[in-house]
Scaffold this motif. Structure first.
Motif, PDB file in Angstrom:
ATOM      1  N   PRO A  48     -41.841  -4.546   4.609  1.00 50.69           N
ATOM      2  CA  PRO A  48     -42.585  -4.655   5.873  1.00 50.69           C
ATOM      3  C   PRO A  48     -41.777  -5.235   7.036  1.00 50.69           C
ATOM      4  CG  PRO A  48     -43.960  -5.347   4.046  1.00 50.69           C
ATOM      5  CD  PRO A  48     -42.556  -5.166   3.495  1.00 50.69           C
ATOM      6  N   ASN A  49     -40.620  -5.837   6.753  1.00 51.66           N
ATOM      7  CA  ASN A  49     -39.794  -6.398   7.825  1.00 51.66           C
ATOM      8  C   ASN A  49     -38.332  -5.993   7.738  1.00 51.66           C
ATOM      9  OD1 ASN A  49     -42.127  -8.651   7.449  1.00 51.66           O
ATOM     10  ND2 ASN A  49     -41.490  -8.424   9.570  1.00 51.66           N
ATOM     11  N   ARG A  50     -38.060  -4.908   7.019  1.00 55.28           N
ATOM     12  CA  ARG A  50     -36.669  -4.443   6.920  1.00 55.28           C
ATOM     13  C   ARG A  50     -36.625  -2.923   6.886  1.00 55.28           C
ATOM     14  NH1 ARG A  50     -32.480  -5.153   1.931  1.00 55.28           N
ATOM     15  NH2 ARG A  50     -30.602  -4.478   3.039  1.00 55.28           N
ATOM     16  N   VAL A  51     -35.829  -2.371   7.800  1.00 54.80           N
ATOM     17  CA  VAL A  51     -35.612  -0.927   7.837  1.00 54.80           C
ATOM     18  C   VAL A  51     -34.112  -0.665   7.904  1.00 54.80           C
ATOM     19  CG1 VAL A  51     -37.830  -0.473   8.983  1.00 54.80           C
ATOM     20  CG2 VAL A  51     -35.761  -0.757  10.380  1.00 54.80           C
ATOM     21  N   VAL A  52     -33.716   0.529   7.467  1.00 56.88           N
ATOM     22  CA  VAL A  52     -32.327   0.961   7.573  1.00 56.88           C
ATOM     23  C   VAL A  52     -32.315   2.403   8.050  1.00 56.88           C
ATOM     24  CG1 VAL A  52     -31.417  -0.595   5.797  1.00 56.88           C
ATOM     25  CG2 VAL A  52     -32.201   1.671   5.143  1.00 56.88           C
ATOM     26  N   TRP A  53     -31.230   2.779   8.723  1.00 51.32           N
ATOM     27  CA  TRP A  53     -31.029   4.194   9.023  1.00 51.32           C
ATOM     28  C   TRP A  53     -29.560   4.526   8.929  1.00 51.32           C
ATOM     29  CZ3 TRP A  53     -30.871   1.448  13.632  1.00 51.32           C
ATOM     30  CH2 TRP A  53     -29.938   1.880  14.556  1.00 51.32           C
ATOM     31  N   LEU A  54     -29.325   5.756   8.513  1.00 47.25           N
ATOM     32  CA  LEU A  54     -27.972   6.281   8.366  1.00 47.25           C
ATOM     33  C   LEU A  54     -27.546   6.867   9.695  1.00 47.25           C
ATOM     34  CD1 LEU A  54     -25.614   7.015   6.439  1.00 47.25           C
ATOM     35  CD2 LEU A  54     -26.793   9.206   6.066  1.00 47.25           C
ATOM     36  N   ASN A  55     -26.485   6.335  10.258  1.00 45.95           N
ATOM     37  CA  ASN A  55     -25.968   6.841  11.525  1.00 45.95           C
ATOM     38  C   ASN A  55     -24.902   7.895  11.241  1.00 45.95           C
ATOM     39  OD1 ASN A  55     -25.903   6.816  14.382  1.00 45.95           O
ATOM     40  ND2 ASN A  55     -24.042   5.599  14.344  1.00 45.95           N
ATOM     41  N   LEU A  56     -25.005   8.997  11.949  1.00 43.67           N
ATOM     42  CA  LEU A  56     -24.095  10.122  11.751  1.00 43.67           C
ATOM     43  C   LEU A  56     -23.182  10.301  12.953  1.00 43.67           C
ATOM     44  CD1 LEU A  56     -26.781  12.628  10.393  1.00 43.67           C
ATOM     45  CD2 LEU A  56     -25.288  11.110   9.066  1.00 43.67           C
ATOM     46  N   THR A  57     -22.045  10.927  12.732  1.00 43.56           N
ATOM     47  CA  THR A  57     -21.156  11.255  13.842  1.00 43.56           C
ATOM     48  C   THR A  57     -21.806  12.341  14.693  1.00 43.56           C
ATOM     49  OG1 THR A  57     -20.032  12.903  12.488  1.00 43.56           O
ATOM     50  CG2 THR A  57     -19.060  10.697  12.551  1.00 43.56           C
ATOM     51  N   GLY A  58     -21.266  12.561  15.863  1.00 44.91           N
ATOM     52  CA  GLY A  58     -21.788  13.612  16.724  1.00 44.91           C
ATOM     53  C   GLY A  58     -22.124  13.094  18.106  1.00 44.91           C
ATOM     54  N   SER A  59     -22.083  11.804  18.275  1.00 47.83           N
ATOM     55  CA  SER A  59     -22.289  11.210  19.592  1.00 47.83           C
ATOM     56  C   SER A  59     -21.386   9.995  19.683  1.00 47.83           C
ATOM     57  CB  SER A  59     -23.762  10.825  19.780  1.00 47.83           C
ATOM     58  OG  SER A  59     -24.117   9.819  18.869  1.00 47.83           O
ATOM     59  N   GLY A  60     -21.524   9.271  20.760  1.00 46.42           N
ATOM     60  CA  GLY A  60     -20.747   8.038  20.894  1.00 46.42           C
ATOM     61  C   GLY A  60     -21.162   7.043  19.826  1.00 46.42           C
ATOM     62  N   ASN A  61     -20.519   5.913  19.821  1.00 48.20           N
ATOM     63  CA  ASN A  61     -20.798   4.887  18.817  1.00 48.20           C
ATOM     64  C   ASN A  61     -21.217   3.598  19.518  1.00 48.20           C
ATOM     65  OD1 ASN A  61     -21.032   4.032  16.191  1.00 48.20           O
ATOM     66  ND2 ASN A  61     -18.858   3.711  15.875  1.00 48.20           N
ATOM     67  N   GLU A  62     -22.007   3.748  20.594  1.00 48.31           N
ATOM     68  CA  GLU A  62     -22.384   2.600  21.403  1.00 48.31           C
ATOM     69  C   GLU A  62     -23.248   1.599  20.658  1.00 48.31           C
ATOM     70  OE1 GLU A  62     -23.064   3.106  25.804  1.00 48.31           O
ATOM     71  OE2 GLU A  62     -23.284   5.184  25.101  1.00 48.31           O
ATOM     72  N   THR A  63     -24.115   2.069  19.783  1.00 49.25           N
ATOM     73  CA  THR A  63     -24.980   1.145  19.044  1.00 49.25           C
ATOM     74  C   THR A  63     -24.133   0.141  18.269  1.00 49.25           C
ATOM     75  OG1 THR A  63     -26.723   2.810  18.878  1.00 49.25           O
ATOM     76  CG2 THR A  63     -26.824   0.966  17.343  1.00 49.25           C
ATOM     77  N   ALA A  64     -23.175   0.621  17.516  1.00 52.40           N
ATOM     78  CA  ALA A  64     -22.313  -0.276  16.739  1.00 52.40           C
ATOM     79  C   ALA A  64     -21.523  -1.206  17.658  1.00 52.40           C
ATOM     80  CB  ALA A  64     -21.368   0.527  15.855  1.00 52.40           C
ATOM     81  N   ALA A  65     -21.023  -0.684  18.756  1.00 50.69           N
ATOM     82  CA  ALA A  65     -20.256  -1.508  19.695  1.00 50.69           C
ATOM     83  C   ALA A  65     -21.140  -2.594  20.301  1.00 50.69           C
ATOM     84  CB  ALA A  65     -19.653  -0.638  20.790  1.00 50.69           C
ATOM     85  N   HIS A  66     -22.350  -2.250  20.696  1.00 48.08           N
ATOM     86  CA  HIS A  66     -23.251  -3.245  21.276  1.00 48.08           C
ATOM     87  C   HIS A  66     -23.585  -4.348  20.277  1.00 48.08           C
ATOM     88  CE1 HIS A  66     -24.940  -0.236  24.462  1.00 48.08           C
ATOM     89  NE2 HIS A  66     -23.745  -0.695  24.780  1.00 48.08           N
ATOM     90  N   LEU A  67     -23.817  -3.963  19.026  1.00 48.07           N
ATOM     91  CA  LEU A  67     -24.224  -4.946  18.027  1.00 48.07           C
ATOM     92  C   LEU A  67     -23.137  -5.978  17.727  1.00 48.07           C
ATOM     93  CD1 LEU A  67     -26.246  -2.730  15.548  1.00 48.07           C
ATOM     94  CD2 LEU A  67     -27.120  -4.271  17.318  1.00 48.07           C
ATOM     95  N   LEU A  68     -21.899  -5.650  18.033  1.00 45.71           N
ATOM     96  CA  LEU A  68     -20.827  -6.622  17.850  1.00 45.71           C
ATOM     97  C   LEU A  68     -21.012  -7.836  18.758  1.00 45.71           C
ATOM     98  CD1 LEU A  68     -17.717  -4.280  17.606  1.00 45.71           C
ATOM     99  CD2 LEU A  68     -18.819  -5.559  15.730  1.00 45.71           C
ATOM    100  N   ASN A  69     -21.609  -7.621  19.941  1.00 44.49           N
ATOM    101  CA  ASN A  69     -21.793  -8.689  20.920  1.00 44.49           C
ATOM    102  C   ASN A  69     -23.220  -9.211  21.001  1.00 44.49           C
ATOM    103  OD1 ASN A  69     -19.117  -8.705  21.857  1.00 44.49           O
ATOM    104  ND2 ASN A  69     -19.519  -6.851  23.016  1.00 44.49           N
ATOM    105  N   ASN A  70     -24.188  -8.362  20.661  1.00 43.38           N
ATOM    106  CA  ASN A  70     -25.589  -8.732  20.782  1.00 43.38           C
ATOM    107  C   ASN A  70     -26.362  -7.923  19.754  1.00 43.38           C
ATOM    108  OD1 ASN A  70     -28.272  -9.075  21.508  1.00 43.38           O
ATOM    109  ND2 ASN A  70     -27.815  -9.123  23.691  1.00 43.38           N
ATOM    110  N   ASN A  71     -26.885  -8.568  18.741  1.00 40.22           N
ATOM    111  CA  ASN A  71     -27.473  -7.819  17.634  1.00 40.22           C
ATOM    112  C   ASN A  71     -28.947  -7.447  17.829  1.00 40.22           C
ATOM    113  OD1 ASN A  71     -28.497 -10.397  17.226  1.00 40.22           O
ATOM    114  ND2 ASN A  71     -28.069 -10.435  15.046  1.00 40.22           N
ATOM    115  N   ARG A  72     -29.471  -7.615  19.041  1.00 37.96           N
ATOM    116  CA  ARG A  72     -30.855  -7.203  19.306  1.00 37.96           C
ATOM    117  C   ARG A  72     -30.954  -5.675  19.342  1.00 37.96           C
ATOM    118  NH1 ARG A  72     -32.957  -9.066  24.551  1.00 37.96           N
ATOM    119  NH2 ARG A  72     -30.938  -8.318  25.187  1.00 37.96           N
TER     120      ARG A  72
END
Length: 133
Positions: A48-72
């Protein structure tokens, strides 16, 4: 009017499983907010408080880059048919890469995909629904 919950109910899990796509929003302290559409069979509710998703190539990788500095992170689902609803999951996320120790466990939750880049593991601290009209 929005309704807030502390966790993802069984009813909302069913709603999530019926959706064909979802959107992910992240930003670091100095960037624009990035909102990315995601789809395919790449999302799992682990609790109820944990989800995961598989990220695939095909676009930029901004989500991963953002999470390095701010994990919200915010994940949004919206119905495109049936009862109109918008569901937002708010929380903190971390990226798990193929070289990380958690990769074997989490990546096997999904069908093998040559474009697998990382699995995002999200600790959900707020769930919000609102009318989709």
């Amino acid at each position: 009017m929005a309704t807030q919950f502390n966790s993802i109910s069984e009813q909302l899990i069913t709603f999530i499983q019926q959706q064909q796509m979802f959107f992910v929003g992240t930003a670091d302290s100095d960037s624009r907010v990035n909102i990315s559409p995601k789809g395919a069979d790449t999302f799992r509710v682990l609790s109820p408080n944990r989800v995961v998703w598989l990220n695939l190539t095909g676009s930029g990788n901004e989500t991963a880059a953002h999470l390095l500095n701010n994990n919200r992170i915010t994940i949004m689902f919206c119905s495109f048919s049936g009862k109109p609803i918008i569901l937002r999951l708010y929380g903190k996320a971390r990226a798990i890469h193929p070289s990380d120790s958690d990769w074997p466990e989490l990546s096997t939750l999904f069908d093998e995909n040559i474009g697998a880049r990382q699995v995002f593991d999200v600790d959900v601290d707020l769930v919000q629904t609102s009318c989709g009209y």
